[in-house]
Motif scaffolding. Structure first.
Motif, PDB file in Angstrom:
ATOM      1  N   ASN A  10       0.829  -1.206   0.000  1.00 52.70           N
ATOM      2  CA  ASN A  10       0.000   0.000   0.000  1.00 52.70           C
ATOM      3  C   ASN A  10       0.864   1.256   0.000  1.00 52.70           C
ATOM      4  O   ASN A  10       0.562   2.220  -0.707  1.00 52.70           O
ATOM      5  N   ASP A  11       1.950   1.255   0.788  1.00 49.24           N
ATOM      6  CA  ASP A  11       2.848   2.418   0.786  1.00 49.24           C
ATOM      7  C   ASP A  11       3.498   2.607  -0.575  1.00 49.24           C
ATOM      8  O   ASP A  11       3.630   3.731  -1.058  1.00 49.24           O
ATOM      9  N   LEU A  12       3.918   1.525  -1.206  1.00 48.22           N
ATOM     10  CA  LEU A  12       4.519   1.629  -2.543  1.00 48.22           C
ATOM     11  C   LEU A  12       3.522   2.185  -3.550  1.00 48.22           C
ATOM     12  O   LEU A  12       3.858   3.030  -4.378  1.00 48.22           O
ATOM     13  N   LYS A  13       2.275   1.719  -3.451  1.00 51.56           N
ATOM     14  CA  LYS A  13       1.226   2.194  -4.357  1.00 51.56           C
ATOM     15  C   LYS A  13       0.968   3.688  -4.140  1.00 51.56           C
ATOM     16  O   LYS A  13       0.923   4.461  -5.092  1.00 51.56           O
ATOM     17  N   ARG A  14       0.813   4.067  -2.885  1.00 50.34           N
ATOM     18  CA  ARG A  14       0.537   5.479  -2.571  1.00 50.34           C
ATOM     19  C   ARG A  14       1.705   6.367  -3.003  1.00 50.34           C
ATOM     20  O   ARG A  14       1.502   7.456  -3.529  1.00 50.34           O
ATOM     21  N   GLU A  15       2.922   5.898  -2.787  1.00 54.50           N
ATOM     22  CA  GLU A  15       4.094   6.669  -3.188  1.00 54.50           C
ATOM     23  C   GLU A  15       4.137   6.848  -4.706  1.00 54.50           C
ATOM     24  O   GLU A  15       4.403   7.946  -5.202  1.00 54.50           O
ATOM     25  N   ALA A  16       3.838   5.789  -5.439  1.00 50.34           N
ATOM     26  CA  ALA A  16       3.831   5.855  -6.902  1.00 50.34           C
ATOM     27  C   ALA A  16       2.761   6.822  -7.409  1.00 50.34           C
ATOM     28  O   ALA A  16       2.929   7.445  -8.464  1.00 50.34           O
TER      29      ALA A  16
END
Length: 72
Positions: A10-16
């Motif tokens: 989820n953090d990777l998705k939000r960061e992207a």
């Protein structure tokens, strides 16, 4: 925050997507907490991998070895 665990999916998705992440929010809170200390500050970290934690905070230049105490 300390680089011991990889970011969540989820953090990777939000960061992207350019959104705020849990790690970024925690980093800001950590900064505010540390920057307001007036005399001294102790930071306690609980982790399954203390060696990775020490390597991370030393490698980032946040602390030097004289400031790190391993109690495990």
């Amino acid at each position: 925050l300390f680089g011991v665990k990889p970011p969540s999916a989820n953090d990777l998705k939000r960061e992207a997507e350019g959104e705020d992440t849990g790690v970024n929010r925690t980093r800001r809170l950590f900064y505010v907490t540390c920057s307001r200390a007036e005399d001294s500050l102790a930071i306690v970290c609980y982790t399954d991998d203390p060696t990775a934690l020490v390597n991370s905070v030393i490698g980032r230049g946040w602390f030097d070895m004289s400031e790190v105490s391993r109690l495990y």
